[in-house]
Design an enzyme around this catalytic site. Structure first.
Site: not given
Ligand code: GLU
Length: 459
Positions: A116
């Site tokens: 993240k």
């Molecule tokens: N930000 C989104 C999540 O929390 C998508 C993450 C992604 O597609 O890598 O799942």
């Protein structure tokens, strides 16, 4: 949040340790040692990258924007997870969200690890030119640690396809001559993104709700009626229709999930309330969601905040206080805004029978325990909101092959994956005393543990 992560890991591992059928080759002190290693691996991120992005502003001054990329675990594949643009971003939060990504991918069998990113700013306070410079700087600062086979960022709160396009372009410039389409997902279709990616999270959230409380229950009604599991009785009570639903958050997840609910003919329900950062709108006979989406699309994403605006847009609704939404007398609460929305301070006033987590971590641990004890079914984030990362995986695959799927194909693959996960999980959930969240964690941790064990990492 850190304690919550550790508790989750400990509880899931405890359940697996007691399960004699899990990794039966591991016995005695070897088993104890392996589980100690597992606990250390899962509760600690592999790497935390941090930097200050120095960016010149339009007025000539220079800002230093704190930013993070956390790489939690890559046992199942390259790190994967969004980059959040929000003023409350902090290291602990990004670490926890990266951990949730590891579990989310493991739960849904997506061949990625968990990561993240976060940039500490309020994007509404910056011009497009400044945001472009900040996004490109982020890629430059973290250029060595990201990439299609290393760590693949995506949008998260406050970011979208515009930022992903900018970031991919910067990545391409830095790593010229190497494959770049898979370096970011959530890009625009024009730039190699996938059809259906933008709607994927919201659609997946609504599908999870519909499948659990309609398709699965209808197919298993008799079995559920004779089960003494407290959640079975709660689930059956949700089949008494009509149902009322309130949606917190009207962004990319909340508005799409609300539209899916509005268009769904399988379930007799109405969305009586929606809220965003400014306001809550209420209509006891159901809100006109397409009209609200139309309004938001021409008003910087915001819902109407005055009677004049409602009248002009021909929307029948009462304006109420934003924060009252979570304690409203509705059957279903769909949370698609920020984290920690249901907590010790308001959990006793929650009246919904079902909470669907479209956002990441909207229910605190105390609230989760309290509400689960009182028979409320909480459909956890890692189960409900995985549509985004599932379609990110499809986007990454399409970018590798430069062969693109139709929108129908993307949705079919998305729904098939989410259904597969639920078909494995739900019989187990209704058959034992753990909450749905605990079941999801146990399932995800067991998949990760098996892989780590087979890779010889548990000594
Ligand atoms: N930000 C989104 C999540 O929390 C998508 C993450 C992604 O597609 O890598 O799942």
């Amino acid at each position: 949040m850190k304690e919550q992560t550790e508790t989750i890991v400990e509880e899931s591992l405890g359940a697996l340790l007691r399960n004699k059928e899990f990794l039966p080759d591991l016995q005695g002190s070897m088993r104890e040692q392996a589980f100690t290693s597992l606990s250390a691996i899962l509760s600690t991120p592999n790497k935390i990258h941090q930097s200050f992005l120095r960016v010149p502003l339009d007025n000539g001054s220079v800002v230093r924007v704190p930013s993070f990329r956390v790489q939690h675990n890559d046992a199942l594949g390259p790190y994967k997870g969004g980059i959040r643009f929000h003023e409350t971003v902090n290291e602990d939060e990004v670490v926890n969200l990266a951990f949730l990504m590891t579990l989310k991918n493991a739960l849904h069998d997506v061949p990625f690890g968990g990561g993240k990113g976060g940039i500490v700013l309020n994007p509404r306070e910056y011009s497009v030119k400044e945001l472009n410079a900040i996004s490109r700087k982020y890629v430059r600062y973290f250029a060595d640690v990201i990439g299609p086979d290393k760590d693949i960022p995506a949008p998260d709160m406050g970011s979208g396809e515009r930022e992903m396009d900018w970031m991919m372009a910067e990545y391409k410039k830095i790593h010229s001559g190497t494959p770049y389409l898979g370096s970011f997902t959530g890009k625009s279709v024009a730039n190699g993104g996938s059809l259906g990616r933008r709607e994927a999270t919201g659609k997946g959230v609504y599908f999870t709700f519909r499948y659990l409380f309609h398709d699965f229950i209808e197919a298993n009604r008799q079995w559920l009626a004779t089960s003494d599991n407290p959640f079975a009785a709660s689930a059956l009570s949700v089949t008494q229709r009509p149902l009322t639903m309130a949606v917190q958050g009207f962004g990319n997840v909340g508005s799409v999930a609300a539209l899916e609910a509005f268009n769904c003919r399988k379930i007799d329900h109405s969305i009586v309330a929606v809220s965003d950062r400014n306001v809550m709108l209420y209509n006891e006979s159901g809100l006109n969601i397409p009209a609200l989406i139309q309004f938001a699309s021409t008003n910087a994403g915001d819902l109407p905040t005055t009677d004049e605006q409602l009248q002009e847009a021909q929307i029948q609704a009462e304006i109420r206080k934003r924060d009252d939404l979570v304690t409203m007398d509705v059957d279903i609460l769909l949370l698609a805004a920020l984290e920690n929305q249901i907590h010790e301070g308001n959990m006793k006033d929650v009246r919904a029978k079902v909470i669907v987590e479209g956002a990441n971590a909207p229910t605190t641990q105390e609230a989760d325990e309290y509400l689960s004890k009182h028979g409320v079914i909480i459909v956890p984030d890692i189960l409900a909101n995985a549509g985004g990362v599932i379609v990110s995986y499809l986007e990454w695959l399409q970018g590798r092959e430069t062969q693109f799927y139709s929108e129908e194909e993307v949705y079919r693959l998305l729904i098939e994956q989410m259904q597969r996960t639920m078909d494995t999980l739900l019989p187990q959930y209704f058959g034992d005393p753990h909450s749905l969240r605990e079941n999801c964690f146990i399932h995800a941790v067991s998949r990760l543990s098996t892989v780590l064990y087979k890779q010889g990492k548990l000594y």
